[in-house]
Design a protein around this motif. Structure first.
Motif, PDB file in Angstrom:
ATOM      1  N   ARG A   1      -2.225   8.081   7.154  1.00  0.00           N
ATOM      2  CA  ARG A   1      -1.303   7.847   8.274  1.00  0.00           C
ATOM      3  C   ARG A   1      -0.031   8.702   8.209  1.00  0.00           C
ATOM      4  NH1 ARG A   1      -4.111   4.946  12.109  1.00  0.00           N
ATOM      5  NH2 ARG A   1      -5.158   3.156  11.173  1.00  0.00           N
ATOM      6  N   LYS A   2       0.362   9.090   7.014  1.00  0.00           N
ATOM      7  CA  LYS A   2       1.582   9.866   6.772  1.00  0.00           C
ATOM      8  C   LYS A   2       2.861   9.041   6.985  1.00  0.00           C
ATOM      9  CE  LYS A   2      -0.915  13.474   5.975  1.00  0.00           C
ATOM     10  NZ  LYS A   2      -1.187  13.864   4.582  1.00  0.00           N
ATOM     11  N   ARG A   3       2.953   8.312   8.060  1.00  0.00           N
ATOM     12  CA  ARG A   3       4.140   7.486   8.345  1.00  0.00           C
ATOM     13  C   ARG A   3       3.663   6.186   8.993  1.00  0.00           C
ATOM     14  NH1 ARG A   3       8.788  10.240  11.705  1.00  0.00           N
ATOM     15  NH2 ARG A   3       8.974  11.339   9.720  1.00  0.00           N
ATOM     16  N   LEU A   4       4.248   5.067   8.538  1.00  0.00           N
ATOM     17  CA  LEU A   4       3.784   3.769   9.040  1.00  0.00           C
ATOM     18  C   LEU A   4       4.892   2.741   8.892  1.00  0.00           C
ATOM     19  CD1 LEU A   4       0.980   3.126  10.220  1.00  0.00           C
ATOM     20  CD2 LEU A   4       0.365   2.109   8.026  1.00  0.00           C
ATOM     21  N   SER A   5       4.949   1.826   9.851  1.00  0.00           N
ATOM     22  CA  SER A   5       5.935   0.750   9.755  1.00  0.00           C
ATOM     23  C   SER A   5       5.488  -0.265   8.711  1.00  0.00           C
ATOM     24  CB  SER A   5       6.090   0.060  11.107  1.00  0.00           C
ATOM     25  OG  SER A   5       4.920  -0.659  11.442  1.00  0.00           O
ATOM     26  N   HIS A   6       6.438  -1.043   8.229  1.00  0.00           N
ATOM     27  CA  HIS A   6       6.142  -2.044   7.190  1.00  0.00           C
ATOM     28  C   HIS A   6       5.093  -3.046   7.684  1.00  0.00           C
ATOM     29  CE1 HIS A   6       6.836  -4.859   3.886  1.00  0.00           C
ATOM     30  NE2 HIS A   6       6.871  -5.819   4.807  1.00  0.00           N
ATOM     31  N   THR A   7       5.264  -3.549   8.893  1.00  0.00           N
ATOM     32  CA  THR A   7       4.346  -4.556   9.421  1.00  0.00           C
ATOM     33  C   THR A   7       2.929  -3.996   9.545  1.00  0.00           C
ATOM     34  OG1 THR A   7       6.147  -5.568  10.683  1.00  0.00           O
ATOM     35  CG2 THR A   7       3.900  -6.141  11.333  1.00  0.00           C
ATOM     36  N   SER A   8       2.806  -2.774  10.062  1.00  0.00           N
ATOM     37  CA  SER A   8       1.485  -2.159  10.234  1.00  0.00           C
ATOM     38  C   SER A   8       0.828  -1.892   8.890  1.00  0.00           C
ATOM     39  CB  SER A   8       1.615  -0.858  11.024  1.00  0.00           C
ATOM     40  OG  SER A   8       2.139  -1.092  12.314  1.00  0.00           O
ATOM     41  N   LEU A   9       1.624  -1.465   7.908  1.00  0.00           N
ATOM     42  CA  LEU A   9       1.069  -1.193   6.580  1.00  0.00           C
ATOM     43  C   LEU A   9       0.549  -2.472   5.936  1.00  0.00           C
ATOM     44  CD1 LEU A   9       0.502   0.668   4.223  1.00  0.00           C
ATOM     45  CD2 LEU A   9       2.881   0.380   3.473  1.00  0.00           C
ATOM     46  N   VAL A  10       1.322  -3.534   6.010  1.00  0.00           N
ATOM     47  CA  VAL A  10       0.890  -4.824   5.441  1.00  0.00           C
ATOM     48  C   VAL A  10      -0.390  -5.296   6.103  1.00  0.00           C
ATOM     49  CG1 VAL A  10       1.487  -7.267   5.228  1.00  0.00           C
ATOM     50  CG2 VAL A  10       3.202  -5.517   4.704  1.00  0.00           C
ATOM     51  N   GLN A  11      -0.460  -5.182   7.423  1.00  0.00           N
ATOM     52  CA  GLN A  11      -1.631  -5.622   8.164  1.00  0.00           C
ATOM     53  C   GLN A  11      -2.875  -4.830   7.766  1.00  0.00           C
ATOM     54  OE1 GLN A  11      -1.078  -5.649  12.394  1.00  0.00           O
ATOM     55  NE2 GLN A  11      -3.158  -6.319  12.832  1.00  0.00           N
ATOM     56  N   GLU A  12      -2.741  -3.515   7.628  1.00  0.00           N
ATOM     57  CA  GLU A  12      -3.888  -2.694   7.250  1.00  0.00           C
ATOM     58  C   GLU A  12      -4.349  -2.995   5.829  1.00  0.00           C
ATOM     59  OE1 GLU A  12      -4.646   1.283   8.202  1.00  0.00           O
ATOM     60  OE2 GLU A  12      -3.197   1.397   9.845  1.00  0.00           O
ATOM     61  N   VAL A  13      -3.411  -3.237   4.936  1.00  0.00           N
ATOM     62  CA  VAL A  13      -3.766  -3.568   3.551  1.00  0.00           C
ATOM     63  C   VAL A  13      -4.574  -4.870   3.518  1.00  0.00           C
ATOM     64  CG1 VAL A  13      -2.855  -4.273   1.309  1.00  0.00           C
ATOM     65  CG2 VAL A  13      -1.853  -2.324   2.513  1.00  0.00           C
ATOM     66  N   ILE A  14      -4.120  -5.860   4.258  1.00  0.00           N
ATOM     67  CA  ILE A  14      -4.821  -7.147   4.311  1.00  0.00           C
ATOM     68  C   ILE A  14      -6.229  -6.965   4.860  1.00  0.00           C
ATOM     69  CG2 ILE A  14      -4.859  -9.411   5.419  1.00  0.00           C
ATOM     70  CD1 ILE A  14      -1.793  -9.411   5.254  1.00  0.00           C
ATOM     71  N   GLU A  15      -6.359  -6.194   5.933  1.00  0.00           N
ATOM     72  CA  GLU A  15      -7.678  -5.981   6.553  1.00  0.00           C
ATOM     73  C   GLU A  15      -8.640  -5.269   5.599  1.00  0.00           C
ATOM     74  OE1 GLU A  15      -6.974  -3.863  10.141  1.00  0.00           O
ATOM     75  OE2 GLU A  15      -6.198  -5.608  11.242  1.00  0.00           O
ATOM     76  N   GLN A  16      -8.140  -4.305   4.834  1.00  0.00           N
ATOM     77  CA  GLN A  16      -9.023  -3.539   3.966  1.00  0.00           C
ATOM     78  C   GLN A  16      -9.400  -4.280   2.688  1.00  0.00           C
ATOM     79  OE1 GLN A  16      -8.158   0.565   3.198  1.00  0.00           O
ATOM     80  NE2 GLN A  16      -7.473   0.995   5.294  1.00  0.00           N
ATOM     81  N   LEU A  17      -8.536  -5.174   2.221  1.00  0.00           N
ATOM     82  CA  LEU A  17      -8.774  -5.825   0.933  1.00  0.00           C
ATOM     83  C   LEU A  17      -9.323  -7.241   1.034  1.00  0.00           C
ATOM     84  CD1 LEU A  17      -5.644  -4.702  -1.112  1.00  0.00           C
ATOM     85  CD2 LEU A  17      -7.938  -3.701  -1.103  1.00  0.00           C
ATOM     86  N   GLN A  18      -9.377  -7.810   2.243  1.00  0.00           N
ATOM     87  CA  GLN A  18      -9.774  -9.217   2.352  1.00  0.00           C
ATOM     88  C   GLN A  18     -11.229  -9.470   1.960  1.00  0.00           C
ATOM     89  OE1 GLN A  18      -9.072 -10.410   6.362  1.00  0.00           O
ATOM     90  NE2 GLN A  18     -10.474  -8.925   7.264  1.00  0.00           N
ATOM     91  N   SER A  19     -12.047  -8.420   1.902  1.00  0.00           N
ATOM     92  CA  SER A  19     -13.424  -8.611   1.457  1.00  0.00           C
ATOM     93  C   SER A  19     -13.503  -8.818  -0.055  1.00  0.00           C
ATOM     94  CB  SER A  19     -14.283  -7.406   1.850  1.00  0.00           C
ATOM     95  OG  SER A  19     -13.813  -6.224   1.224  1.00  0.00           O
ATOM     96  N   ARG A  20     -12.436  -8.397  -0.800  1.00  0.00           N
ATOM     97  CA  ARG A  20     -12.413  -8.588  -2.256  1.00  0.00           C
ATOM     98  C   ARG A  20     -11.518  -9.743  -2.668  1.00  0.00           C
ATOM     99  NH1 ARG A  20     -14.352  -5.034  -5.781  1.00  0.00           N
ATOM    100  NH2 ARG A  20     -12.805  -5.663  -7.328  1.00  0.00           N
ATOM    101  N   PHE A  21     -10.358  -9.867  -2.023  1.00  0.00           N
ATOM    102  CA  PHE A  21      -9.448 -10.985  -2.307  1.00  0.00           C
ATOM    103  C   PHE A  21      -8.487 -11.117  -1.148  1.00  0.00           C
ATOM    104  CE2 PHE A  21      -7.641  -7.199  -4.270  1.00  0.00           C
ATOM    105  CZ  PHE A  21      -6.335  -7.206  -3.806  1.00  0.00           C
ATOM    106  N   LYS A  22      -7.773 -12.237  -1.108  1.00  0.00           N
ATOM    107  CA  LYS A  22      -6.811 -12.467  -0.033  1.00  0.00           C
ATOM    108  C   LYS A  22      -5.450 -11.958  -0.510  1.00  0.00           C
ATOM    109  CE  LYS A  22      -5.052 -15.999   3.101  1.00  0.00           C
ATOM    110  NZ  LYS A  22      -5.075 -17.444   3.461  1.00  0.00           N
ATOM    111  N   PRO A  23      -5.020 -10.807   0.000  1.00  0.00           N
ATOM    112  CA  PRO A  23      -3.759 -10.233  -0.490  1.00  0.00           C
ATOM    113  C   PRO A  23      -2.566 -11.108  -0.142  1.00  0.00           C
ATOM    114  CG  PRO A  23      -5.071  -8.623   0.743  1.00  0.00           C
ATOM    115  CD  PRO A  23      -5.673  -9.963   1.003  1.00  0.00           C
ATOM    116  N   ASP A  24      -1.682 -11.255  -1.098  1.00  0.00           N
ATOM    117  CA  ASP A  24      -0.444 -11.987  -0.887  1.00  0.00           C
ATOM    118  C   ASP A  24       0.617 -11.016  -0.373  1.00  0.00           C
ATOM    119  OD1 ASP A  24       2.341 -12.872  -2.551  1.00  0.00           O
ATOM    120  OD2 ASP A  24       1.318 -14.433  -1.398  1.00  0.00           O
ATOM    121  N   VAL A  25       1.316 -11.421   0.693  1.00  0.00           N
ATOM    122  CA  VAL A  25       2.311 -10.538   1.305  1.00  0.00           C
ATOM    123  C   VAL A  25       3.407 -10.163   0.303  1.00  0.00           C
ATOM    124  CG1 VAL A  25       4.035 -10.313   3.136  1.00  0.00           C
ATOM    125  CG2 VAL A  25       1.845 -11.429   3.611  1.00  0.00           C
TER     126      VAL A  25
END
Length: 770
Positions: free
Chosen positions: A717-741
């Motif tokens: 992405r090169k540049r991303l807002s905090h909210t968008s980054l957190v959301q993408e991390v949760i979406e990508q990792l939820q198949s392995r564990f539930k990421p804590d904010v």
């Protein structure tokens, strides 16, 4: 019969034929397809009478078809056949007025039956009349339309128009009231004959010819099929029927609800709905079905939805027969919006029951028995409510999702996770349960084992912390493979394929490598034995080595042991062989995993002790002496005191040693009922420490995975807002564990410190640093 030119003579012939057609006996005519009062030649002669009059009256004039398309200037006196058309219309009007006079004297069912008979005859003859006067449809009517003359339709439409305007409309109030009265009788249980109602509604549909469209469609067409709409049917019957239906069920539903239980109300409501569907099927147009259903839904479902949902709560709590719940679901399903409260209640009920079932198990630790109680309790709850959803809710996907949501919450947040210091106890217990099924000694075999493993996947799919399950399962699998403790290689492979299907290739990649290492080790040991045989070397002991890829196996702790000479020579021989086979590789010995068997010669019976390496090192010391102090044993074995003490305590508890003043003496009177004895017993303190270490490692790995995920996202992405980054991390990792904010925020800060990221000009944005 020669065609006449005079209109009076022509009409005399035509009116006589029409009179016979319209007053014929329908019952004698319907089977043959012709009117019994006339022969086939009579129809032909009537047609030629119309044809002859129109063509001969126009002789000497320009041909009928020579008028230019779209011309509007033709005068009425040049529209040949117009006088025939007008006389036909007058004749039909008079005919219907006579029928109206007779019908006006009747009421109720008698009126509808007589109307059915008259309409049946009239409807049957309309096509015949249209055929006889078809020449007018081709020439007279189109020209009248082009001349902007009102009131001209094709003959088929004309017959309906006359019936509608001069018979039905003057009589419609009596007819509609008679029809509704028959419906009232039917609803009150009086048996009626629906043929009259069916004929009545069919006539209303037939009277819905679209006059304007039919007029436009007729111009310039050789073949023309009239278009039908439902305006007459809807205005004169459907609307009053729907109003009557609404009023009837408003009153009846209130009396139903007040008179008995809501379960009885549901039964009666479903019966009423079915009856209304049958009525539509029997004597109404199919389009009415949806509208009737909407009216029934409003007064039988929506109006009582609060009471019905309260009844659902009672049925769920008392866990009565699913039949009542199924009937309630069937009724509420008619209005999908009313199902949401029921679905929410089902979800809440399942969650409460599952938590209560886990509470009933008592305090659960991390033993195999505790794992069995925990998992089988969840499976019993799942099986129970899956059956209920299948029977009561017809396996509705929305209710299956509600059950899954409830059980997912319970599996990950329950009394077991609340009592522990972390919330990842569920994956640990599930992995422990899998271990108890797959290791040697399990009483579950064959198809039963396959079924149990399939059930395990049901719980696995609810896990949020699949990475923790992987850590524990990997640890238990490693022990089974290293010690040869698997009950079945096929079962191990089958369960691995199930995990792969559920979580992907990456999830099981290292687990598969472990199986590959075991296969490679078998081949290596075969080569080693051949090498010893060729070189003429004897090790005096049965020695077997497993060579494992370090990064694929969950073994990190190192144990220092001064090996007994007999074992030291074996390791030295193998190390030399391995270095010749694989130059540049380094062997790191995992002594904590080594096991062996020792044969006793100092007792009356030749016992075989199955021991770990520390126990073997200690026992072999007593080949030279019968007693040694703890400090001497500690010095001789080179094992740290923390690891040695529990092993000595176990040997003392098993009465292999006697101890006095910290001096261990070999018990020469030792005896046991079995000859082969497993003295390598698990140490609870070590098990607890190992469990905590595994949890800690899982959390450390989770941090690394999270940081890698953040870097991967930001690199793209090169540049991303905090909210968008957190959301993408949760979406990508939820198949392995539930990421804590909170953990995501810490990982972002850590990556900023490591200069992988930096804050943008806007403080809520991050930028990737190449």
């Amino acid at each position: 019969m020669a065609a006449t030119i005079d209109i009076r003579q022509t009409w005399a012939v035509l009116s006589l034929g029409l009179d016979k057609i319209l007053n014929a006996d329908l019952r004698a005519s319907s089977n043959s397809g012709t009117i019994k009062a006339l022969e086939k030649t009579d129809y032909i002669e009537l047609y030629h009478e119309v044809f002859g009059y129109c063509t001969k009256s126009s002789s000497g004039s320009r041909p009928l078809g020579a008028m230019q398309a779209g011309a509007r200037s033709q005068s009425a006196d040049k529209i040949y056949g117009k006088d025939i058309y007008d006389k036909l219309k007058d004749f039909l009007i008079e005919h219907n007025k006579k029928k109206l006079s007779a019908l006006s004297q009747l009421r109720g069912e008698e009126l509808l039956n007589t109307y059915r008979h008259e309409w049946g005859l009239y409807d049957f003859t309309r096509t015949i009349i249209d055929n006889i006067f078809s020449y007018l449809n081709k020439h007279c009517v189109p020209r009248a339309i082009e001349a902007d003359m009102p009131g001209y339709f094709d003959i088929y439409t004309l017959t309906v128009f006359v019936w509608r305007e001069y018979l039905f409309k003057p009589l419609h109030e009596k007819l509609v009231e008679s029809a509704l009265e028959m419906v009232r009788q039917d609803r009150n249980g009086v048996q009626i004959r629906t043929s009259a109602l069916k004929a009545f509604t069919a006539s209303l549909v037939a009277m819905g010819l679209d006059d304007k469209e039919n007029v436009q469609g007729l111009v310039g067409r050789v073949e023309f099929k009239p278009k039908v709409n439902l305006d007459v049917y809807e205005q004169y019957f459907e609307r009053p029927y729907l109003a009557e239906t609404r009023a009837f069920y408003q009153k009846e539903s209130i009396s139903f609800a007040d008179a008995g239980s809501l379960a009885d109300f549901v039964k009666k409501a479903l019966v009423r709905v079915e009856e209304e569907e049958d009525r539509v099927h029997q004597f109404m147009h199919e389009s009415t079905g949806i509208k009737v259903a909407e009216e029934c839904n409003k007064v039988l479902v929506v109006m009582h939805q609060d009471a019905l949902n309260n009844e659902a709560s009672v049925l769920l709590e008392t866990e009565k027969d699913e039949a009542d719940l199924k009937r309630l679901y069937t009724l509420l399903r008619r209005v999908p919006e009313t199902l949401k409260p029921l679905r929410d209640q089902v979800e809440k009920h399942i969650a409460q029951h599952a938590r209560s079932a886990i509470d009933a198990c008592g305090k659960l630790g991390a033993s195999s028995e505790d794992a069995r109680k925990f998992v089988e309790t969840l499976l019993q709850v799942h099986e129970k409510y899956l059956k209920q959803i299948n029977l009561a809710f017809e396996n509705d996907t929305l209710f299956v999702e509600a059950m899954d949501k409830a059980l997912k919450d319970v599996v990950n947040r329950n009394a077991v996770t609340a009592n522990g210091r972390n919330s990842t106890r569920s994956p640990e217990l599930l992995a422990k349960y899998c271990d108890s099924l797959l290791k040697r000694g399990s009483k579950v075999e064959g198809e039963q084992l396959e079924r149990r493993l399939a059930q395990v996947m049901t719980i696995f799919n609810y896990l949020e912390d699949r990475d923790v399950f992987e850590k524990f399962y990997k640890k238990f699998l490693a022990k089974r493979l290293v010690t040869g403790g698997s009950a079945s290689d096929d079962a191990e492979a089958m369960f691995l394929s199930k995990l792969k299907a559920a979580s992907g290739h990456e999830y099981t990649h290292k687990l598969q490598r472990m199986f590959n290492d075991i296969g490679t080790s078998r081949e290596l040991n075969t080569k080693f034995k051949n090498h010893l045989r060729v070189s003429g070397t004897s090790l005096k002991v049965d020695f077997y080595v497993q060579v494992l890829t370090s990064h694929s196996w969950p073994f990190t702790a190192q144990l220092n042991v001064t090996l007994p000479p007999v074992l030291g020579r074996c390791l030295e021989r193998f190390s030399m062989f391995y270095q010749n086979e694989h130059q540049g590789r380094k062997l790191m010995w995992a002594y904590q995993l080594c096991k062996g068997e020792l044969l006793t010669h100092y007792l009356k019976k030749p016992f075989v002790f199955q021991a770990n390496l520390i126990q073997m090192a200690v026992l072999l010391l007593f080949n030279q002496q019968l007693s040694m102090s703890r400090s001497q044993i500690l010095e001789a074995t080179g094992v740290d005191e923390k690891s040695l003490k529990p092993q000595l305590d176990n040997l003392r508890k098993m009465k292999i040693f006697k101890e006095e003043n910290e001096v261990m003496t070999l018990n020469e009177k030792y005896s046991y009922k079995k000859l082969k004895i497993k003295i390598d017993q698990p140490v609870k303190s070590e098990q607890k420490e190992e469990s905590e270490t595994t949890h800690k490692m899982a959390m450390e790995d989770r941090k690394l995975v999270m940081e890698a995920c953040i870097v991967r996202i930001m690199k793209m992405r090169k540049r991303l807002s905090h909210t968008s980054l957190v959301q993408e991390v949760i979406e990508q990792l939820q198949s392995r564990f539930k990421p804590d904010v909170g953990m995501i925020k810490k990982s972002i800060e850590s990556l900023i410190d490591k200069e992988y990221l930096r804050r943008g000009q806007v403080r809520t944005e991050y930028e990737y640093l190449a």
